[in-house]
Motif scaffolding. Structure first.
Motif, mmCIF file in Angstrom:
data_model
loop_
_atom_site.group_PDB
_atom_site.id
_atom_site.type_symbol
_atom_site.label_atom_id
_atom_site.label_comp_id
_atom_site.label_asym_id
_atom_site.label_seq_id
_atom_site.Cartn_x
_atom_site.Cartn_y
_atom_site.Cartn_z
ATOM 1 N N ARG A 7 -42.886 20.774 -8.762
ATOM 2 C CA ARG A 7 -41.455 20.563 -8.462
ATOM 3 C C ARG A 7 -40.965 19.214 -8.986
ATOM 4 O O ARG A 7 -39.875 19.102 -9.525
ATOM 5 N N ARG A 8 -41.809 18.184 -8.777
ATOM 6 C CA ARG A 8 -41.431 16.849 -9.249
ATOM 7 C C ARG A 8 -41.263 16.860 -10.778
ATOM 8 O O ARG A 8 -40.307 16.302 -11.317
ATOM 9 N N LEU A 9 -42.192 17.550 -11.464
ATOM 10 C CA LEU A 9 -42.132 17.587 -12.927
ATOM 11 C C LEU A 9 -40.910 18.364 -13.418
ATOM 12 O O LEU A 9 -40.317 18.022 -14.445
ATOM 13 N N ILE A 10 -40.536 19.411 -12.679
ATOM 14 C CA ILE A 10 -39.326 20.164 -13.028
ATOM 15 C C ILE A 10 -38.104 19.239 -12.960
ATOM 16 O O ILE A 10 -37.257 19.229 -13.856
ATOM 17 N N ARG A 11 -38.050 18.433 -11.872
ATOM 18 C CA ARG A 11 -36.904 17.505 -11.735
ATOM 19 C C ARG A 11 -36.891 16.499 -12.888
ATOM 20 O O ARG A 11 -35.841 16.200 -13.456
ATOM 21 N N GLN A 12 -38.088 16.007 -13.241
ATOM 22 C CA GLN A 12 -38.168 15.048 -14.361
ATOM 23 C C GLN A 12 -37.692 15.694 -15.664
ATOM 24 O O GLN A 12 -36.975 15.087 -16.442
ATOM 25 N N ALA A 13 -38.131 16.944 -15.869
ATOM 26 C CA ALA A 13 -37.759 17.645 -17.111
ATOM 27 C C ALA A 13 -36.237 17.797 -17.191
ATOM 28 O O ALA A 13 -35.627 17.487 -18.218
ATOM 29 N N PHE A 14 -35.607 18.235 -16.091
ATOM 30 C CA PHE A 14 -34.151 18.399 -16.101
ATOM 31 C C PHE A 14 -33.432 17.062 -16.232
ATOM 32 O O PHE A 14 -32.344 16.988 -16.786
ATOM 33 N N SER A 15 -34.049 15.982 -15.679
ATOM 34 C CA SER A 15 -33.380 14.685 -15.778
ATOM 35 C C SER A 15 -33.345 14.202 -17.232
ATOM 36 O O SER A 15 -32.474 13.438 -17.618
ATOM 37 N N ASP A 49 -33.493 16.541 -19.989
ATOM 38 C CA ASP A 49 -32.736 17.539 -20.758
ATOM 39 C C ASP A 49 -32.223 18.609 -19.802
ATOM 40 O O ASP A 49 -32.950 19.537 -19.449
ATOM 41 N N LYS A 50 -30.962 18.469 -19.416
ATOM 42 C CA LYS A 50 -30.440 19.403 -18.414
ATOM 43 C C LYS A 50 -30.271 20.803 -19.010
ATOM 44 O O LYS A 50 -30.125 21.776 -18.286
ATOM 45 N N ASN A 51 -30.295 20.909 -20.341
ATOM 46 C CA ASN A 51 -30.174 22.219 -20.986
ATOM 47 C C ASN A 51 -31.524 22.800 -21.410
ATOM 48 O O ASN A 51 -31.583 23.644 -22.296
ATOM 49 N N SER A 52 -32.588 22.333 -20.785
ATOM 50 C CA SER A 52 -33.908 22.827 -21.170
ATOM 51 C C SER A 52 -34.131 24.256 -20.663
ATOM 52 O O SER A 52 -34.317 24.496 -19.472
ATOM 53 N N VAL A 53 -34.095 25.204 -21.600
ATOM 54 C CA VAL A 53 -34.312 26.621 -21.277
ATOM 55 C C VAL A 53 -35.704 26.819 -20.675
ATOM 56 O O VAL A 53 -35.893 27.554 -19.710
ATOM 57 N N ARG A 54 -36.644 26.118 -21.263
ATOM 58 C CA ARG A 54 -38.018 26.275 -20.813
ATOM 59 C C ARG A 54 -38.172 25.872 -19.349
ATOM 60 O O ARG A 54 -38.887 26.529 -18.593
ATOM 61 N N THR A 55 -37.503 24.762 -18.973
ATOM 62 C CA THR A 55 -37.578 24.311 -17.590
ATOM 63 C C THR A 55 -36.930 25.340 -16.659
ATOM 64 O O THR A 55 -37.456 25.623 -15.574
ATOM 65 N N SER A 56 -35.814 25.930 -17.087
ATOM 66 C CA SER A 56 -35.165 26.968 -16.276
ATOM 67 C C SER A 56 -36.087 28.156 -16.078
ATOM 68 O O SER A 56 -36.186 28.705 -14.972
ATOM 69 N N LEU A 57 -36.772 28.561 -17.159
ATOM 70 C CA LEU A 57 -37.690 29.708 -17.048
ATOM 71 C C LEU A 57 -38.822 29.405 -16.065
ATOM 72 O O LEU A 57 -39.197 30.248 -15.246
#
Ligand SMILES: [Zn+2]
Length: 390
Positions: free
Chosen positions: A202-210, A212-220
């Protein structure tokens, strides 16, 4: 030896010869002999006869490397490296480094080239230690060292170290490295998920979105996590964002999205979402999903009508395949054996076709890669568009 590479080497030799001759002339004004020129021609002879080991020896012996010839030697090292002769390239670079007369920028350049040699030879530890040392120096070329270090960590799949380096590059180089950072955090997140460490994930997901908020991979990834935890509505929310982030990646989200809608008991909601996507971009994945939904919800004939109308406007091989399958299953207007034959043909054609391609270098294949295996760009590999694709 490829002709162009040989030509390049000879050119390099001629440039070296020019410098030798020039130095020779200067010396001759003093009391030196013409020994260097002779060495040069011996070296060139070796080179033309492809006895490159001997040629390097002669050239290096013949020449006191000074500020005027370092670039030529760097070019020679780079030529060897391009030809895949890494050992020879390493020898040229090591010999250069042993010279005390190098300026700081030249020494930096030679070390970068040597680190590149070690990377290509698979000696990643050696490359890493040179590059770490260079990256600590306050130097104009430091970003180049950091970029090379990034490639070393990518090869070693050391995503946390890669992220540290990319964070440094992001401060000076901005957006591009922010997008790459999201991928590094996703890589780490996938590892955390495999170890069932959902807090870290979960922490890494937040970092990824912080980053690149348009990261498709993170959304998936987040969509899959929410789904696995039974938060179907959250999964739907996250996965639907992909059509806004980059609609060409949307087909990747459809199978999971359909399952999530099923769990919430709202297939109608799925239909509404597909309808919106269809308006925006009528892709095959959406059309097929919609067709299958219609079969379940409204019956075969409506599904066939829908698909036929869509194929009129947006003919694709996969759509045709679906239609033949549907007609064979439910109507059978054409003799079954003919349809079966057509179906086998289209199946076969689809089997042979790559499904994903890189918009940067043209690499294509059947598997999705977030980092292109050929050009190493992140997020450049996408589902193929057009008649044979989406
Ligand atoms: Zn590529």
């Amino acid at each position: 030896m490829p002709d162009i590479a040989l030509l390049g080497l000879i050119l390099a030799a001629i440039v070296i010869g020019y410098f030798l001759g020039w130095r020779d002339q200067r010396k001759r004004r003093g009391d030196d002999s013409g020994q260097l020129s002779k060495d040069y021609f011996v070296g060139l002879n070796y080179l033309i006869n492809e006895q490159t080991d001997e040629a390097i020896d002669v050239f290096i012996k013949a020449l006191d490397i000074n500020n005027d010839t370092v670039d030529t030697y760097l070019a020679l090292g780079s030529l060897f490296s391009k030809r895949g002769e890494v050992e020879k390239s390493i020898r040229v670079h090591q010999d250069l480094l042993a010279r005390p007369s190098l300026t700081s920028i030249q020494s930096f350049q030679v070390q970068l080239a040597l680190a590149q040699n070690y990377s290509s030879a698979g000696l990643l530890d050696r490359a890493e230690s040179i590059l770490i040392d260079l990256s600590r120096q306050n130097h104009d070329l430091r970003d180049q060292a950091l970029k090379q270090l990034l490639r070393v960590y990518e090869q070693e799949r050391e995503w946390d170290k890669a992220a540290d380096v990319a964070e440094r590059l992001r401060r000076t180089r901005g957006e591009y490295f922010a997008i790459i950072l999201a991928h590094y955090y996703c890589e780490q997140c996938e590892i955390a998920l495999k170890q069932n460490d959902r807090v870290t994930a979960r922490r890494l997901i937040r970092q990824a979105f912080s980053r690149d908020k348009n990261s498709v991979r993170t959304s998936l990834l987040l969509g899959q996590m929410e789904f696995d935890e039974g938060s179907y509505k959250e999964a739907i929310k996250v996965l639907q964002r992909i059509s806004v982030q980059d609609i060409s990646f949307m087909p990747l989200s459809l199978p999971l999205l359909e399952k999530a809608f099923e769990h919430t008991g709202s297939l109608r909601g799925f239909g509404a979402y597909l309808g919106r996507c269809l308006n925006e971009r009528p892709g095959t994945a959406v059309i097929i999903s919609m067709t299958r939904l219609l079969v379940r919800e409204s019956g075969e004939s409506q599904a066939v009508n829908f698909l036929t109308a869509q194929l009129d406007r947006h003919p694709t091989l996969r759509g045709l395949n679906e239609l033949i399958d549907l007609r064979r299953q439910f109507q059978g207007d054409l003799p079954d054996n003919v349809l079966a034959l057509i179906h086998r043909l289209t199946d076969r054609m689809l089997e042979l076709k790559p499904v994903f391609s890189c918009g940067h270098c043209g690499f294509s294949g059947k598997e999705m890669h977030w980092q292109c295996p050929r050009c190493h760009n992140w997020g450049a590999v996408k589902p193929i568009q057009g008649f044979e694709g989406e």
